[in-house]
Design a protein around this motif. Sequence first.
Motif, mmCIF file in Angstrom:
data_model
loop_
_atom_site.group_PDB
_atom_site.id
_atom_site.type_symbol
_atom_site.label_atom_id
_atom_site.label_comp_id
_atom_site.label_asym_id
_atom_site.label_seq_id
_atom_site.Cartn_x
_atom_site.Cartn_y
_atom_site.Cartn_z
ATOM 1 N N GLN A 189 -1.175 -23.383 -0.218
ATOM 2 C CA GLN A 189 -1.594 -22.481 -1.261
ATOM 3 C C GLN A 189 -2.965 -22.874 -1.971
ATOM 4 O OE1 GLN A 189 1.914 -22.970 -3.507
ATOM 5 N NE2 GLN A 189 3.247 -21.638 -2.023
ATOM 6 N N SER A 227 -5.605 -21.585 0.446
ATOM 7 C CA SER A 227 -5.707 -20.071 0.839
ATOM 8 C C SER A 227 -6.026 -19.245 -0.422
ATOM 9 C CB SER A 227 -4.467 -19.759 1.374
ATOM 10 O OG SER A 227 -4.158 -18.621 1.420
ATOM 11 N N VAL A 268 -8.690 -16.092 -0.837
ATOM 12 C CA VAL A 268 -8.412 -14.848 -0.541
ATOM 13 C C VAL A 268 -8.856 -14.133 -1.694
ATOM 14 C CG1 VAL A 268 -6.391 -12.930 -0.463
ATOM 15 C CG2 VAL A 268 -6.333 -15.265 0.861
ATOM 16 N N ASP A 298 -11.761 -13.821 4.952
ATOM 17 C CA ASP A 298 -10.678 -13.920 5.954
ATOM 18 C C ASP A 298 -10.069 -15.333 5.865
ATOM 19 O OD1 ASP A 298 -11.222 -11.340 6.188
ATOM 20 O OD2 ASP A 298 -11.666 -11.313 8.607
ATOM 21 N N LYS A 331 3.551 -20.810 2.708
ATOM 22 C CA LYS A 331 2.837 -19.771 3.277
ATOM 23 C C LYS A 331 2.793 -18.506 2.783
ATOM 24 C CE LYS A 331 4.702 -19.303 7.778
ATOM 25 N NZ LYS A 331 5.212 -17.826 7.496
ATOM 26 N N PHE A 364 -0.220 -16.200 0.576
ATOM 27 C CA PHE A 364 -1.034 -14.842 1.025
ATOM 28 C C PHE A 364 -0.480 -13.747 -0.036
ATOM 29 C CE2 PHE A 364 2.332 -14.680 4.512
ATOM 30 C CZ PHE A 364 2.782 -13.463 4.094
ATOM 31 N N ILE A 400 -3.077 -11.449 -2.827
ATOM 32 C CA ILE A 400 -3.010 -9.874 -2.192
ATOM 33 C C ILE A 400 -2.462 -9.302 -3.677
ATOM 34 C CG2 ILE A 400 -1.697 -8.290 -1.182
ATOM 35 C CD1 ILE A 400 -1.699 -10.075 1.228
ATOM 36 N N ILE A 423 1.459 -6.129 5.735
ATOM 37 C CA ILE A 423 1.746 -7.313 6.251
ATOM 38 C C ILE A 423 2.933 -7.138 7.492
ATOM 39 C CG2 ILE A 423 2.989 -9.440 5.832
ATOM 40 C CD1 ILE A 423 1.648 -7.440 2.901
ATOM 41 N N THR A 429 -6.204 -4.817 2.900
ATOM 42 C CA THR A 429 -5.777 -6.212 3.387
ATOM 43 C C THR A 429 -4.774 -6.110 4.395
ATOM 44 O OG1 THR A 429 -6.196 -6.800 1.246
ATOM 45 C CG2 THR A 429 -5.231 -8.461 2.510
ATOM 46 N N VAL A 439 -2.386 -8.528 6.995
ATOM 47 C CA VAL A 439 -1.723 -9.658 7.168
ATOM 48 C C VAL A 439 -0.782 -9.941 8.539
ATOM 49 C CG1 VAL A 439 -0.337 -11.639 6.338
ATOM 50 C CG2 VAL A 439 -1.693 -10.472 4.799
ATOM 51 N N ASP A 447 1.707 -12.233 9.957
ATOM 52 C CA ASP A 447 2.371 -13.576 9.810
ATOM 53 C C ASP A 447 3.026 -14.062 11.208
ATOM 54 O OD1 ASP A 447 3.099 -15.670 8.257
ATOM 55 O OD2 ASP A 447 4.729 -14.668 7.541
ATOM 56 N N LEU A 452 -5.863 -11.795 7.147
ATOM 57 C CA LEU A 452 -5.319 -13.012 7.170
ATOM 58 C C LEU A 452 -4.298 -13.212 8.190
ATOM 59 C CD1 LEU A 452 -4.320 -12.661 3.246
ATOM 60 C CD2 LEU A 452 -6.476 -13.370 4.237
#
Length: 430
Positions: free
Chosen positions: A37, A40, A44, A49, A60, A64, A68, A88, A160, A162, A164, A192
């Motif tokens: 955290q 990242s 972000v 990216d 994690k 993100f 976001i 996401i 955005t 993501v 994962d 991401l």
Amino acid sequence: MIGKNELFMTTFVELGLIEPICHAVSAEGYEVATPIQEQSIPTVLEGRDVLGVAQTGTGKTAAFALPILQRLAADRRRPQPKGMRALILAPTRELAQQIGKCFATYGVHLRMKRTVITGGVGMQPQIQSLQAGCDIVVATPGRILDLAMRGHARLDSVETFVLDEADRMLDMGFIHDVKKIAALLPAQRLTLLFSATMPPAVSSLAASLLKDHVRVEVTPQATTVERIEQRVMFVAKDKKRDLLLDILGAGNVTRAIVFARTKHGANRLAEQLVRSGVKAEAIHGNKSQGARQRALADFHSGRVTTLVATDIAARGIDVDGISHVINYDLPNEPESYVHRIGRTARAGADGIALSFCDADEIAYLKAIEKVIRQPVPADESHRFHSEAIAHLRLGPVPKTKGPQAGKTRPQGGHQRRGGGGRPGGARRAA
Ligand code: AMP
């Protein structure tokens, strides 16, 4: 000099998050950011990216989700009909639901339109929830692609994106779906990508999706673990303190971190050590920032040689020259073991990790050995060695998972699976 990040644990306010978000995470019991955290969130927020190499349990999702939410809140606009501002993708329905819940929790004060789209349930409600457009959509690849192909979802206004658990996504055969989805996204977007491992297929997917990214990594390097001399010491619970005093008094311990499972246990042990003449201090989540800072500064300067810590409090400790990590209590999360022992053997140095194991901790030991894929050699040379406990290791895994099994809030009000420590340092490289 110890730098700020090495001495302190970073709070969410310090990472630049707005009050409604900080408020929501603190209601969850999060006090400080985890390493992923820390790295990242600012990246972000800056609009860059991210390639995140991190496992579940490192925090994690918040790494993100929080930035976001902040980006969406800072630039409020109506989502396009059938469109979404953040998409996401997660490999499983369960994970998608879980991520959806995280967005709900962290965004509780922000009034975002969100939905979770997965297979296995009817399409009609999903079509309806997408109709007016959403701020955030969490989805599994197959269903969202299906909806996009049928004209019920538009992906061309995603700001955005993501991905994962990218490695799991590829293992489960979603590569083609992911590529098709990516082709429907606008070129101008933030991407991401998170993955626990980086096999070549994930690297090449990352190369095709990310632009000028920042790599954020908290996975311990196997080589770190290999450089550490590990020993397990079978000892009865009521003999642990005497064994610890023997070790600390042996003369070769220059700087040690002793891990206890609870805040209370850490406090009590530090007090007992001090009474026995050891220069010890406890560090845990109940201590004020000032007290933690003083303990760390004393540890760094050598005024304190033994720090008694709990897992979460130990995250901010980034001090070289730790000769010994001693697991006074074995962690009930095996990944924490790797994070703990990574405190020694930093900067190319070798280190020693000693783990006390009483009769109730055999199951923890076995779980650890499974994760590190090697047996931890026993040290039977100490005067408190218990052959009876050592013998238990040869039997089947005991049913009870040890004394604290099932307790999920060991400290700080919230337990993070897998520790999220900073073995070898969380790296951030462009
Ligand atoms: P994740 O890696 O996202 O699956 O998160 C693992 C667990 O850690 C979840 O139960 C989160 O609620 C928790 N968690 C995430 N961030 C923090 C934090 N900064 N402090 C304490 N717990 C956290």
